[in-house]
Design a protein around this motif. Structure first.
Motif, mmCIF file in Angstrom:
data_model
loop_
_atom_site.group_PDB
_atom_site.id
_atom_site.type_symbol
_atom_site.label_atom_id
_atom_site.label_comp_id
_atom_site.label_asym_id
_atom_site.label_seq_id
_atom_site.Cartn_x
_atom_site.Cartn_y
_atom_site.Cartn_z
ATOM 1 N N ILE A 51 30.467 23.889 -7.814
ATOM 2 C CA ILE A 51 29.398 23.222 -8.558
ATOM 3 C C ILE A 51 28.816 24.226 -9.554
ATOM 4 N N THR A 52 28.673 23.812 -10.789
ATOM 5 C CA THR A 52 28.103 24.682 -11.823
ATOM 6 C C THR A 52 26.607 24.411 -11.963
ATOM 7 N N LEU A 53 25.822 25.476 -11.894
ATOM 8 C CA LEU A 53 24.379 25.380 -12.093
ATOM 9 C C LEU A 53 24.060 25.975 -13.461
ATOM 10 N N VAL A 54 23.633 25.129 -14.377
ATOM 11 C CA VAL A 54 23.280 25.573 -15.724
ATOM 12 C C VAL A 54 21.812 25.970 -15.729
ATOM 13 N N LEU A 55 21.523 27.168 -16.264
ATOM 14 C CA LEU A 55 20.151 27.678 -16.348
ATOM 15 C C LEU A 55 19.765 27.858 -17.811
ATOM 16 N N PRO A 56 18.519 27.543 -18.183
ATOM 17 C CA PRO A 56 18.099 27.660 -19.578
ATOM 18 C C PRO A 56 17.631 29.052 -19.977
ATOM 19 N N PHE A 57 17.693 29.998 -19.023
ATOM 20 C CA PHE A 57 17.217 31.356 -19.298
ATOM 21 C C PHE A 57 18.302 32.380 -18.978
ATOM 22 N N ALA A 58 18.123 33.577 -19.499
ATOM 23 C CA ALA A 58 19.126 34.632 -19.340
ATOM 24 C C ALA A 58 19.150 35.202 -17.925
ATOM 25 N N ALA A 59 20.217 35.906 -17.619
ATOM 26 C CA ALA A 59 20.316 36.621 -16.343
ATOM 27 C C ALA A 59 19.168 37.621 -16.260
ATOM 28 N N GLY A 60 18.566 37.714 -15.071
ATOM 29 C CA GLY A 60 17.450 38.623 -14.893
ATOM 30 C C GLY A 60 16.097 37.959 -15.018
ATOM 31 N N SER A 61 16.073 36.712 -15.495
ATOM 32 C CA SER A 61 14.818 35.965 -15.570
ATOM 33 C C SER A 61 14.411 35.520 -14.172
ATOM 34 N N GLY A 62 13.158 35.061 -14.028
ATOM 35 C CA GLY A 62 12.685 34.613 -12.720
ATOM 36 C C GLY A 62 13.493 33.456 -12.186
ATOM 37 N N THR A 63 13.800 32.500 -13.049
ATOM 38 C CA THR A 63 14.596 31.339 -12.636
ATOM 39 C C THR A 63 15.983 31.763 -12.194
ATOM 40 N N ASP A 64 16.572 32.702 -12.899
ATOM 41 C CA ASP A 64 17.904 33.194 -12.552
ATOM 42 C C ASP A 64 17.886 33.901 -11.194
ATOM 43 N N THR A 65 16.916 34.768 -10.995
ATOM 44 C CA THR A 65 16.834 35.558 -9.761
ATOM 45 C C THR A 65 16.659 34.671 -8.531
ATOM 46 N N THR A 66 15.730 33.728 -8.599
ATOM 47 C CA THR A 66 15.458 32.874 -7.438
ATOM 48 C C THR A 66 16.577 31.864 -7.216
ATOM 49 N N THR A 67 17.175 31.369 -8.302
ATOM 50 C CA THR A 67 18.250 30.382 -8.170
ATOM 51 C C THR A 67 19.474 30.990 -7.496
ATOM 52 N N ARG A 68 19.767 32.239 -7.792
ATOM 53 C CA ARG A 68 20.932 32.882 -7.172
ATOM 54 C C ARG A 68 20.763 32.963 -5.653
ATOM 55 N N LEU A 69 19.554 33.225 -5.207
ATOM 56 C CA LEU A 69 19.301 33.287 -3.767
ATOM 57 C C LEU A 69 19.418 31.901 -3.127
#
Length: 327
Positions: free
Chosen positions: A38-56
């Motif tokens: 499943i692909t999760l598309v994020l609107p922000f770059a790697a290292g952003s808050g959304t990226d960090t929490t989504t990976r977990l």
């Protein structure tokens, strides 16, 4: 003869009903989902808050579903690039959107043209929590409180600037300037990490940033945190005062959640919602997300849908009150 026709009609009718039931079952259910990544598309770059929490979160959800959740960062255009991509994707549950109020609450009132509809083009799946924001400044600025920062800005109008990498940062900066009666230069960026880099380097004076992205730099003394943007103190940063303590009426919160393209099958939404909520409600995950600056909680897809519509009304008022013109 008539008796034979009646018998034939009964058989045909029964067969027709059976086929209709089978067809309905096939439509209502999506067997073997998921059977690929499943692909999760994020609107922000790697290292952003959304990226960090989504990976977990996504790692645990993927394990529960037996597939890999692939992160696809599509930063830019205030999140519109990612939002438009997901809106045009097949509603089969294999392309999802993990986003915030930037794309789904603020953009309709910040952008003159929209390539997607935040309600009609998406299927709400699950809210995952809030990402509190805080005001951070370059350590060289001689201010240790919001009041001292305002005094400096009033003494030298136009000298100080604020960076932004999301709608929350844009609206927070404009709201601060308006309520405090100060002149601040807005410097926009595609995402929060590069914006923070320039604040740390002193090229920009300050920034409203989500706690997960900013906190490591605050702990390393590369940035100075002055306040949180929520009206009440954050349980994650209880020592930090609120903006409202000094600038009355200041109250801005960023949310986060999972969505898919419009018209996703209900059973897929229910399955994804259940697994996301199981992960979010785990004490160990809540604790790890708290360490990353996220207040984690969830609910049903129906509750998320209602919340999205309420947030559109709230953010329209925030942006209108801040006097921000559409770009």
């Amino acid at each position: 003869m008539i008796s034979g026709l009646k018998h034939h009609w009964r058989i045909a009718a029964a067969t027709s009903v059976g086929l209709a039931l089978l067809s309905g079952a096939a439509t209502a259910q999506t067997p073997n989902y998921p059977n690929r990544n499943i692909t999760l598309v994020l609107p922000f770059a790697a290292g952003s808050g959304t990226d960090t929490t989504t990976r977990l979160i996504s790692k645990e959800v993927g394990t529960a579903l037996g597939v890999t959740m692939v992160i696809d960062n599509k930063a830019g255009a205030n999140g519109s690039i990612a939002a438009s991509y997901v809106a045009r994707s097949a509603p089969d549950g294999y392309t999802l959107f993990v986003t915030t109020n930037t794309t789904h609450s603020a953009n309709p009132y910040l952008l003159k043209t929209m390539s997607y509809d935040p309600i009609k083009d998406f299927t709400p799946i699950a809210r995952t929590g809030d990402l509190p924001f805080m005001l951070v400044i370059n350590p060289e600025i001689p201010a240790n409180s919001v009041a001292e920062l305002i005094a400096l800005a009033k003494k030298e109008p136009g000298k100080y600037s604020y960076a932004s990498g999301s709608s929350s940062a844009i609206v927070s900066g404009a709201t601060f300037a308006r309520l405090a009666g100060i002149d601040l230069l807005h410097v926009p960026y595609k995402s929060s990490p590069p914006a923070l880099t320039d604040v740390i380097a002193g090229r920009v004076s300050m920034m409203f940033v989500d706690v997960p992205t900013g906190l490591p730099h605050v702990n390393a003394k590369a940035l100075k945190a002055l306040a949180v943007t929520t009206k009440r103190r954050s349980a994650l940063l209880p020592e930090l005062p609120t903006m409202d303590d000094t600038v009355k009426g200041f109250d801005i919160t960023s949310w986060q959640g999972y969505l898919g393209p419009a018209n996703m099958p209900k059973d897929i939404v229910v399955k994804l919602n259940a697994e996301i909520r199981k992960v979010i409600e785990r004490p160990d995950i809540k604790s790890q997300l708290a360490e990353r600056g996220m207040e984690a909680f969830s609910g049903t897809s129906e509750e998320f849908d209602a919340f999205l519509k309420e947030q559109l009304v709230l953010w329209e008022k925030l942006i209108t009150d801040a006097g921000i013109e559409k770009q």
